[in-house]
Write an enzyme that holds these catalytic residues in place. Structure first.
Site, PDB file in Angstrom:
ATOM      1  CB  VAL A 112      50.692  32.455 -19.599  1.00  0.00           C
ATOM      2  CG1 VAL A 112      52.093  32.860 -19.235  1.00  0.00           C
ATOM      3  CG2 VAL A 112      50.107  31.554 -18.514  1.00  0.00           C
ATOM      4  CD  GLU A 113      46.687  28.633 -21.081  1.00  0.00           C
ATOM      5  OE1 GLU A 113      45.457  28.536 -21.226  1.00  0.00           O
ATOM      6  OE2 GLU A 113      47.370  27.774 -20.527  1.00  0.00           O
ATOM      7  N   GLY A 114      46.512  34.683 -22.425  1.00  0.00           N
ATOM      8  CA  GLY A 114      45.614  35.824 -22.425  1.00  0.00           C
ATOM      9  C   GLY A 114      45.654  36.509 -21.077  1.00  0.00           C
TER      10      GLY A 114
END
Length: 809
Positions: free
Chosen positions: A497-499
Site C-alpha cells: 500500500v501507499e505505493g
C-alpha cells in the site's frame, strides 16, 4: 624552484580550491597568485598567462559567457530534456527538502544535524499513551478481531471514538487532539506492536483520510461541518484514490467528473457527474464520508474555457445516490475494513470539492503534499512498533524455549537472526524519530517519506521472517496464542500500500530525490522552461556554472577521500561513533558525483534506467538512515549500553550502501570501472556486522536490562497482552535458573530445565526450597508451557462461513 614543483604546487592549490567549492572569482585569484609566483622566480613568461586568459576570461565576462557558452548549451538542453507532465511537476515541487538534501550534496554539515531538536512528548501526549492507548490494547484481542468478527468489537470502536483516536491530527479548535507527528508515531508504534488491525484502523484516518486535506485546503464551511464530527467519531473517513487501472500510477486514474447541470435538493445547479471504480480503500466498508480523487472535465465550458481541468478531490456522504459501498476485500486473511467503491452517474454540487470550486484541478498537488506527510508517519511507525515488539518477544521466547538442553537463543544460528532483529528495531525507531521530528518543525518531506516507507516496511519483513524462523511451529499455527501469525500475513499489505515498494525504490526515491535534493538541477529545468527568455538564460547560466563547479568539487573530493582522506575529515563527536560520520561524508561525495555522472550519461532517460535509479536511491536512503541512527544516539545521551545496536545499525547501513554502490559500478557502462577506481582504489573499506556484535545483541534481548527496556520503550507490555505475558514468564524463568542449580547440587545429578513443577517437588523433598520458591517454579512451569504451546481446533471452527466461537477446542 623547478617547473615540476610549481606545477605540483599549483595543482594542489587549485584542486584544494575546487575541493572546498570556492567561487569562480576566488579560483581566478588563486590562479593569478600561482602565476605571479611562477613568473617572479623566472620559471616562465607569457605562455601560462595566455592559457589562463583563454580559459578564464570567457567565464568571467558574463555577456560573453552567456552568448558563447550558455545559450548553445541551453538550446541543446531544451531538446534533450523530456517534457514534464503536470502531475510529474506537482510531485517534484510538492513538499520540502530537508536533511536528505544535505547528504545528497557531498559535504553534510553534521553540526546542523545535531542542532535539529530532539523529539519529545507533551504531558498530554504521554498521558494518552499511558492511559487510553494502553487501555485499548488491553481491550483488543487480535484473534477475536481478525478471525471471529472480521472487525474490531463494537465496544472497541466506541472506545476509539470516545477517546478521539481518529482525531490526533485535528486541531483543538475543532475538538481534536492536535498531537505532534512524533506523538502520532508513538501511538501507532504501541498499538501496532499489539494488533495489526487496531493500528490500521487508527492510522488511516490520521494520515490518509480527508482530515488532513480539509485542514490544509478545506473551506471554512467544510472545516466547521466535518472536522468536529470527525473529531467526535460521528464520521468515519476514507479516501478513494486507487483504481483498477491506476494503482501506483495514481496520476493516470480513469475516474471522471464531468461538469454539467443537474438537480440537487430540488433545484437545477451546475455540478459534477461522477463515474468511478475504486479498490483497496481502507475503512471503505464502514466509512460515512468518502474522499474521492477523479479527473475533472468541462466539455460545455460551464466554468470557463478550459476543458481538461485536472485531478480534483471531493468529499461525498456515504448515502449519496449512485454510490455503491460496503463490500470487503480480504487482504491475506487479515480482515481489516478494506473494500471497493463504485459510482455511476453520481451527481454532486461544486461545493463538494475540497476547498471549493477554486481548488478544482488542484487535487494532485494536494494529495502529494498530504500523502507525503502521512507516508512518513503511518507505515514507518507501525513497522517500527512491530519490529520493537518482535525483538522483545523473540528474545524472551529464545530464553524460555529450550532445545538440546539449552535456551535456543544461545545457538549461533538463532543468535544471528536475533541480533539482526535487535539492530533493525533500533534503526527503525531512529528513522521514525527523525522523520516525524522533521514534520513537527515544519517540513513536508516527500523524499524522506518514500525512503521511510520503503525501507521500514522491508526491514519489518526481515524482522518478521526472523521471528517466524526462531519461533518455528509456534509461529505457523494460528490461534489465540499465536502473537506472530496475523502480523506475518499483514507484512505484504504494508509492502504494497501507499505505493508498491518496487515502484518506490526504482522510481520514487531517486526520481524525486535527484531533482529535489540536487542544488542546481531543478533550477536548470525550471529556467529552461521560462517564458521570459532573457530571465531564463540568466537563471540557467547561474545554475549551469554552479553545477559545473559542484561536479568538479565532488570529483576532487571523491578522489581525495577515496585515497584515505576521509580519515582526516572532522567529525562532530569523538569516541566510537566518530568514524561513521567520516565514512558517511565520503559516501556523500560519491553519491553527488555519481548522480552528475548518471545525469550526464543518460540525460532524460535516467528515469527509465530503473536499476541505476534504484541503486542511487539506495545510497541516498542509507545516508539518511545512518544520519537518523547517529542522531538518535546523540539525542538519547550516548548511553554506552546502546553501542552494540548503534554499531550494528551503522555497519549494516554502510555495508549495504557500499554494496549498492559497487553493484552500480558493475552495471554502469562505460564509466563504472573508472568510478570504481576513483572511489575504491584500495577495495572495500566497510564490513558487515560481525558475529560477535550479533552475539552481544542477542544476549541483551534475552534478559531484562536497561538497554533492552530503552529498545522497547513505549510498547504495550502489560500482563494482559500476549507480549506482556511472555515478558512476565521470562522474568520467572530467569528467577528459577539459580533454583534449578540449587536442586541439581543437592540431588547430585544433572537435571534438565523442564517440568519445573516436578523439580519444585524434588527441591521441597530435598529441603532446599522455601514455599515461595516452590510456588515460583510451579508458576514458571505453567507460563513456560503456555508460551511454547500452540492452539488446536475442531474442524467446524475453521470452516469458512461457520461461527465456531462456542465450539473451539
Amino acid at each position: 624552484m623547478s617547473v615540476t614543483f610549481w606545477c605540483i604546487a599549483t595543482f594542489i592549490v587549485l584542486s584544494g580550491l575546487i575541493y572546498h567549492r570556492a567561487s569562480l572569482i576566488t579560483f581566478t585569484i588563486g590562479t593569478l597568485v600561482m602565476l605571479i609566483i611562477g613568473s617572479s622566480v623566472g620559471l616562465f613568461q607569457w605562455v601560462p598567462w595566455a592559457i589562463a586568459g583563454v580559459v578564464l576570461l570567457p567565464l568571467l565576462i558574463t555577456p560573453f559567457r552567456r552568448s558563447l557558452i550558455t545559450n548553445p548549451i541551453l538550446k541543446t538542453f531544451r531538446k534533450i530534456m523530456p517534457e514534464m507532465s503536470e502531475t510529474e511537476s506537482d510531485a517534484l515541487e510538492a513538499g520540502t527538502v530537508w536533511w536528505e538534501g544535505d547528504v545528497f550534496r557531498g559535504n553534510p554539515d553534521w553540526k546542523k544535524l545535531h542542532e535539529i531538536p530532539a523529539p519529545g512528548l507533551t504531558a498530554e501526549e504521554q498521558a494518552f499513551l499511558d492511559g487510553p492507548c494502553e487501555e485499548v490494547c488491553k481491550m483488543t484481542s487480535d484473534w477475536e478481531a481478525t478471525h471471529e468478527l472480521a472487525d474490531l468489537p463494537e465496544h472497541v470502536w466506541q472506545y476509539l471514538k470516545d477517546n478521539k483516536f481518529f482525531a490526533m491530527i485535528i486541531k483543538k479548535e475543532y475538538g481534536g487532539l492536535e498531537f505532534s507527528a512524533y506523538a502520532q508515531s508513538r501511538v501507532l508504534q504501541k498499538i501496532a506492536g499489539h494488533s495489526t488491525i487496531l493500528a490500521t484502523t487508527v492510522g488511516v484516518p490520521n494520515s490518509l483520510g480527508p482530515g488532513e486535506l480539509l485542514q490544509m485546503y478545506g473551506t471554512d464551511e467544510q472545516k466547521n461541518h466535518y472536522l468536529p464530527r470527525l473529531a467526535k467519531g460521528l464520521e468515519i473517513p476514507c479516501f478513494a484514490l486507487t483504481s483498477p487501472e491506476a494503482g501506483s500510477d495514481a496520476g493516470s486514474i480513469p475516474d471522471t467528473g464531468i461538469v454539467c447541470k443537474g438537480e440537487w435538493e430540488g433545484k437545477e445547479i451546475v455540478g459534477i457527474k461522477l463515474n468511478f471504480s475504486k479498490r483497496y480503500i481502507t475503512l471503505a466498508p464502514v466509512a460515512t464520508v468518502i474522499g474521492l480523487a477523479f479527473k475533472m472535465y468541462d466539455p460545455e465550458g460551464l466554468l470557463g474555457d478550459k476543458e481538461d481541468i485536472g485531478i480534483t478531490s471531493a468529499l461525498l456522504p456515504r448515502d449519496i445516490p449512485g454510490m455503491d459501498i460496503g463490500r470487503h476485500h480480504l487482504p491475506l486473511n487479515v480482515p481489516f475494513n478494506n473494500g471497493p467503491i463504485f459510482g455511476k452517474d453520481v451527481f454532486i454540487p461544486l461545493d463538494f470539492i475540497i476547498g471549493g470550486p477554486a481548488m478544482a484541478g488542484k487535487g494532485w498537488r494536494m494529495l502529494v503534499e498530504c500523502l507525503s506527510v502521512g507516508r512518513a508517519i503511518t507505515l514507518p511507525s507501525t513497522s517500527a512498533g512491530g519490529a520493537k515488539s518482535l525483538a522483545l518477544v523473540t528474545g524472551a521466547y529464545s530464553r524460555i524455549r529450550r532445545q538440546f538442553k539449552t535456551p535456543i537463543g544461545k545457538m549461533e544460528g538463532v543468535e544471528e537472526a536475533l541480533g539482526r532483529m535487535g539492530g533493525n528495531a533500533y534503526l527503525m525507531d531512529a528513522v521514525t524519530k527523525m522523520s516525524t521530528t522533521g514534520i513537527d518543525i515544519g517540513e513536508k518531506p516527500s523524499v524522506i517519506s518514500a525512503i521511510a516507507k520503503y525501507h521500514m516496511t522491508e526491514r519489518l519483513r526481515t524482522c518478521m521472517n526472523d521471528a517466524m524462523d526462531i519461533h518455528g511451529g509456534k509461529g505457523i499455527c494460528l490461534g489465540p496464542n499465536n502473537y506472530l501469525g496475523r502480523g506475518y500475513q499483514g507484512v505484504p499489505v504494508a509492502i504494497t500500500v501507499e505505493g508498491a515498494n518496487i515502484l518506490t525504490r526504482n522510481l520514487m526515491i531517486y526520481g524525486q530525490g535527484a531533482i529535489r535534493c540536487h542544488p542546481y538541477v531543478l533550477e536548470e529545468m525550471q529556467s529552461a522552461h521560462s517564458s521570459n527568455q532573457k530571465e531564463g538564460l540568466a537563471r540557467f547560466d547561474k545554475a549551469l556554472f554552479g553545477h559545473i563547479g559542484f561536479a568538479m568539487s565532488n570529483f576532487f573530493r571523491s578522489v581525495w577521500l577515496g585515497l584515505g582522506g576521509y580519515r582526516f575529515v572532522s567529525a562532530p563527536v569523538s569516541g566510537e561513533t566518530a568514524k561513521y560520520y567520516k565514512q558517511m561524508t565520503r559516501f556523500s561525495s560519491n553519491l553527488a558525483l555519481l548522480s552528475d555522472v548518471a545525469m550526464g550519461l543518460y540525460g532524460g532517460d535516467l528515469k527509465r534506467k530503473e536499476r541505476v535509479s534504484a541503486r542511487l536511491g539506495d545510497m541516498l536512503s542509507y545516508l539518511y538512515i545512518g544520519s537518523a541512527v547517529l542522531k538518535r544516539y546523540e539525542d538519547e545521551g550516548r548511553p554506552k549500553g546502546d553501542l552494540p545496536f548503534v554499531h550494528w545499525a551503522m555497519q549494516d547501513t554502510l555495508y549495504r550502501l557500499q554494496e549498492s554502490q559497487r553493484a552500480l559500478f558493475e552495471n554502469f557502462a562505460p564509466v563504472g570501472g573508472l568510478m570504481k577506481l576513483i572511489m575504491y582504489p584500495f577495495g572495500r573499506f566497510v564490513k558487515a556486522p560481525s558475529d560477535m556484535l550479533e552475539h552481544k545483541i542477542s544476549r541483551i534481548l534475552m534478559e531484562p536490562n536497561e538497554t533492552r527496556s530503552r529498545l522497547g520503550a513505549g510498547q504495550c507490555l502489560s500482563k494482559d497482552s500476549a507480549f506482556g505475558y511472555v515478558e512476565s514468564v521470562l522474568a520467572d524463568i530467569i528467577a528459577c535458573e539459580p533454583l534449578h542449580a540449587k536442586i541439581v547440587k543437592a540431588a547430585g545429578e544433572r537435571l534438565p530445565f523442564v517440568f519445573l513443577d516436578k523439580l519444585a517437588a524434588k527441591g521441597k523433598e530435598l529441603g532446599v526450597l522455601s514455599n515461595e520458591e516452590v510456588e515460583l517454579l510451579e508458576r514458571a512451569e505453567q507460563g513456560r508451557i503456555k508460551v511454547i504451546s500452540v492452539d488446536n481446533f475442531d474442524i467446524d471452527y475453521i470452516k469458512a462461513g461457520v461461527n465456531g466461537k462456542d465450539i473451539a477446542a
